[in-house]
Design a protein around this motif. Structure first.
Motif, mmCIF file in Angstrom:
data_model
loop_
_atom_site.group_PDB
_atom_site.id
_atom_site.type_symbol
_atom_site.label_atom_id
_atom_site.label_comp_id
_atom_site.label_asym_id
_atom_site.label_seq_id
_atom_site.Cartn_x
_atom_site.Cartn_y
_atom_site.Cartn_z
ATOM 1 N N TYR A 182 10.385 -13.791 -30.258
ATOM 2 C CA TYR A 182 11.793 -13.987 -30.598
ATOM 3 C C TYR A 182 12.305 -15.346 -30.133
ATOM 4 C CZ TYR A 182 11.558 -8.936 -31.207
ATOM 5 O OH TYR A 182 11.193 -7.684 -31.618
ATOM 6 N N ARG A 183 13.240 -15.901 -30.905
ATOM 7 C CA ARG A 183 13.959 -17.128 -30.531
ATOM 8 C C ARG A 183 15.370 -16.746 -30.094
ATOM 9 N NH1 ARG A 183 13.555 -20.882 -35.745
ATOM 10 N NH2 ARG A 183 14.789 -22.251 -34.409
ATOM 11 N N LEU A 184 15.768 -17.139 -28.912
ATOM 12 C CA LEU A 184 17.129 -16.886 -28.435
ATOM 13 C C LEU A 184 18.046 -17.963 -29.010
ATOM 14 C CD1 LEU A 184 19.020 -15.269 -26.519
ATOM 15 C CD2 LEU A 184 18.478 -16.966 -24.759
ATOM 16 N N VAL A 185 19.072 -17.545 -29.763
ATOM 17 C CA VAL A 185 19.971 -18.509 -30.394
ATOM 18 C C VAL A 185 21.413 -18.362 -29.904
ATOM 19 C CG1 VAL A 185 18.542 -18.757 -32.434
ATOM 20 C CG2 VAL A 185 20.318 -17.000 -32.403
ATOM 21 N N LYS A 186 21.677 -17.307 -29.149
ATOM 22 C CA LYS A 186 22.977 -17.169 -28.497
ATOM 23 C C LYS A 186 22.755 -16.435 -27.192
ATOM 24 C CE LYS A 186 27.525 -15.075 -28.523
ATOM 25 N NZ LYS A 186 28.422 -14.051 -29.110
ATOM 26 N N GLY A 187 23.425 -16.888 -26.138
ATOM 27 C CA GLY A 187 23.310 -16.246 -24.845
ATOM 28 C C GLY A 187 22.418 -17.035 -23.906
ATOM 29 N N THR A 188 22.320 -16.534 -22.700
ATOM 30 C CA THR A 188 21.543 -17.203 -21.654
ATOM 31 C C THR A 188 20.248 -16.448 -21.412
ATOM 32 O OG1 THR A 188 23.585 -17.939 -20.597
ATOM 33 C CG2 THR A 188 21.575 -17.995 -19.262
ATOM 34 N N ALA A 189 19.144 -17.176 -21.417
ATOM 35 C CA ALA A 189 17.845 -16.550 -21.189
ATOM 36 C C ALA A 189 17.766 -15.987 -19.776
ATOM 37 C CB ALA A 189 16.726 -17.567 -21.404
ATOM 38 N N GLY A 190 17.091 -14.868 -19.646
ATOM 39 C CA GLY A 190 16.854 -14.268 -18.345
ATOM 40 C C GLY A 190 15.574 -14.798 -17.728
ATOM 41 N N PRO A 191 15.102 -14.179 -16.660
ATOM 42 C CA PRO A 191 13.867 -14.599 -16.002
ATOM 43 C C PRO A 191 12.686 -14.559 -16.975
ATOM 44 C CG PRO A 191 15.064 -13.012 -14.654
ATOM 45 C CD PRO A 191 15.742 -13.036 -15.975
ATOM 46 N N VAL A 192 11.733 -15.476 -16.787
ATOM 47 C CA VAL A 192 10.571 -15.552 -17.662
ATOM 48 C C VAL A 192 9.310 -15.175 -16.898
ATOM 49 C CG1 VAL A 192 11.634 -17.292 -19.124
ATOM 50 C CG2 VAL A 192 10.226 -18.010 -17.182
ATOM 51 N N ASP A 193 8.248 -14.850 -17.653
ATOM 52 C CA ASP A 193 6.987 -14.480 -17.037
ATOM 53 C C ASP A 193 6.112 -15.720 -16.847
ATOM 54 O OD1 ASP A 193 6.003 -15.100 -19.562
ATOM 55 O OD2 ASP A 193 5.706 -13.016 -20.157
ATOM 56 N N LEU A 240 9.754 -23.246 -29.138
ATOM 57 C CA LEU A 240 11.035 -22.738 -29.625
ATOM 58 C C LEU A 240 11.209 -21.251 -29.369
ATOM 59 C CD1 LEU A 240 11.311 -24.564 -33.079
ATOM 60 C CD2 LEU A 240 12.155 -25.313 -30.840
ATOM 61 N N ILE A 241 10.157 -20.592 -28.903
ATOM 62 C CA ILE A 241 10.187 -19.147 -28.689
ATOM 63 C C ILE A 241 10.670 -18.841 -27.275
ATOM 64 C CG2 ILE A 241 8.757 -17.076 -28.519
ATOM 65 C CD1 ILE A 241 7.015 -18.251 -30.732
ATOM 66 N N SER A 242 11.568 -17.871 -27.177
ATOM 67 C CA SER A 242 12.174 -17.526 -25.893
ATOM 68 C C SER A 242 11.597 -16.260 -25.275
ATOM 69 C CB SER A 242 13.688 -17.326 -26.064
ATOM 70 O OG SER A 242 14.278 -18.400 -26.752
ATOM 71 N N ALA A 243 11.220 -15.298 -26.116
ATOM 72 C CA ALA A 243 10.841 -13.982 -25.603
ATOM 73 C C ALA A 243 9.597 -13.458 -26.313
ATOM 74 C CB ALA A 243 11.986 -12.985 -25.775
ATOM 75 N N LYS A 244 8.802 -12.709 -25.570
ATOM 76 C CA LYS A 244 7.643 -12.012 -26.127
ATOM 77 C C LYS A 244 7.667 -10.583 -25.605
ATOM 78 C CE LYS A 244 3.473 -12.454 -24.395
ATOM 79 N NZ LYS A 244 2.122 -12.976 -24.043
ATOM 80 N N VAL A 245 7.813 -9.634 -26.513
ATOM 81 C CA VAL A 245 7.827 -8.230 -26.132
ATOM 82 C C VAL A 245 6.398 -7.694 -26.261
ATOM 83 C CG1 VAL A 245 8.680 -5.927 -26.698
ATOM 84 C CG2 VAL A 245 10.231 -7.889 -26.788
ATOM 85 N N ASP A 246 5.859 -7.221 -25.169
ATOM 86 C CA ASP A 246 4.508 -6.669 -25.122
ATOM 87 C C ASP A 246 4.511 -5.302 -25.809
ATOM 88 O OD1 ASP A 246 2.046 -5.593 -24.529
ATOM 89 O OD2 ASP A 246 2.189 -5.869 -22.356
ATOM 90 N N GLY A 247 3.782 -5.211 -26.915
ATOM 91 C CA GLY A 247 3.752 -3.967 -27.656
ATOM 92 C C GLY A 247 2.462 -3.191 -27.500
ATOM 93 N N SER A 248 1.708 -3.497 -26.447
ATOM 94 C CA SER A 248 0.391 -2.862 -26.306
ATOM 95 C C SER A 248 0.481 -1.346 -26.190
ATOM 96 C CB SER A 248 -0.345 -3.448 -25.092
ATOM 97 O OG SER A 248 0.405 -3.265 -23.902
ATOM 98 N N THR A 249 1.570 -0.840 -25.639
ATOM 99 C CA THR A 249 1.693 0.612 -25.476
ATOM 100 C C THR A 249 2.391 1.288 -26.660
ATOM 101 O OG1 THR A 249 3.794 0.431 -24.287
ATOM 102 C CG2 THR A 249 1.768 0.373 -22.957
ATOM 103 N N THR A 250 2.978 0.489 -27.558
ATOM 104 C CA THR A 250 3.720 1.080 -28.676
ATOM 105 C C THR A 250 3.182 0.641 -30.036
ATOM 106 O OG1 THR A 250 5.356 -0.713 -28.516
ATOM 107 C CG2 THR A 250 5.872 1.363 -27.387
#
Length: 303
Positions: free
Chosen positions: A280-291, A233-243
């Protein structure tokens, strides 16, 4: 820092400290990339638990004043992350922290007695209109808030979800309350999420290290609580290794709410490893390219 872009991110949270726990690394990343980051906090967290003994008098059931103190903590946390646009919904003190109780199943529920002007019982149109004005002013392409259960059932988290979702619809309506600004349609809306595979991996490391207290009652191969989201169900993962260091430094500024000697900051699964990636779960909009793992690596992907 990169030159400022025309991308803008809006986050809607219930109380001070929620933003760091859920999105601190993401917020710091986008500040570094020159993207406009706006945080809207719906209450001052007046009913929160006070973990600092010397400040116990600030508790709601003592002398009070916790909301004012947490306002300062939020200012300090945002300074660490570099977020310069952070606001309280309707202005400071407009909506009051509702408090909560614990259900026997282990999730939060509304308390039997609510304070005056509790956010949980406020008229949703009244609250949504305050956010409509912000959406139309800031004009974000991406909005982040909680899921329909508010993560773990806290009534203010659930209300923040409802207000954010309703306001995003009203803000886009071409005939609605034009006195609140020119209509704006948010392109992508995400709900915060905790990855099931990540949680199971982390629980396994905790138990193998001998830690039986952190997330007591949860085991790596058992059923997990509702704040954990299946990876599919998850759409996005933001890499926080630098922050993540800034995230943890910002979280530490919420001193009345976070024990810096606890698992967030130390142990086999410290915050630096546990909370560096944000999902994050995308619930509105179109997903972009994935890794390679099947996730968007950027909330603005495809825009």
């Amino acid at each position: 820092m990169r030159a400022m872009t025309d991308h803008r991110l809006l986050l809607v949270h219930a109380h001070p400290d929620d933003e760091c726990i859920n999105n601190g690394a993401t917020m710091a990343r986008y500040v570094d990339e020159g993207i406009g980051v706006t945080l809207v906090t719906c209450t001052a967290g007046e009913m929160g638990e006070v973990l600092v003994p010397d400040l116990s008098h600030l508790a709601y059931d003592d002398k009070g004043g916790l909301g004012d103190h947490r306002r300062g903590e939020l200012d300090d946390a945002m300074a660490v992350l570099g977020v310069t646009d952070h606001r309280f919904l309707g202005g400071f003190g407009r909506f009051h922290d509702s408090g909560m109780a614990w259900h026997e199943d282990g999730h939060a529920i509304a308390a039997e007695t609510l304070p005056d002007n509790a956010f949980w019982t406020t008229d949703i149109i009244e609250a949504a209109d305050e956010l409509v004005a912000i959406i139309r002013e800031v004009r974000p392409q991406v909005l982040v808030t909680y899921d329909q259960f508010g993560g773990y059932g806290h009534p203010d988290h659930i209300q923040a979800h409802r207000v954010a979702m309703y306001a995003s619809q009203l803000a886009a309506a071409p005939s609605y309350r034009l006195d609140l600004g020119e209509p704006h349609d948010v392109a992508k809306i995400y709900w915060t999420a905790m990855s099931e595979s990540r949680m199971r991996e982390s629980l396994r490391k905790l138990r193998e290290s001998g830690d039986t207290e952190t997330f007591k009652g949860m085991e790596p191969d058992d059923k997990l609580p509702p704040f954990v989201t299946p990876d599919e169900l998850i759409s996005a993962k933001v890499d926080g290794s630098t922050t993540v260091q800034r995230k943890m430094d910002a979280l530490a500024k919420h001193a009345t709410q976070v024990d810096t000697s606890g698992h967030f900051f130390s142990g086999a699964e410290s915050g630096h490893s546990w909370w560096s990636d944000e999902y994050y779960r995308l619930v509105k909009g179109t997903a972009g390219p994935v890794d390679a793992d099947g996730f968007e690596a950027d909330l603005f992907a495809g825009l």
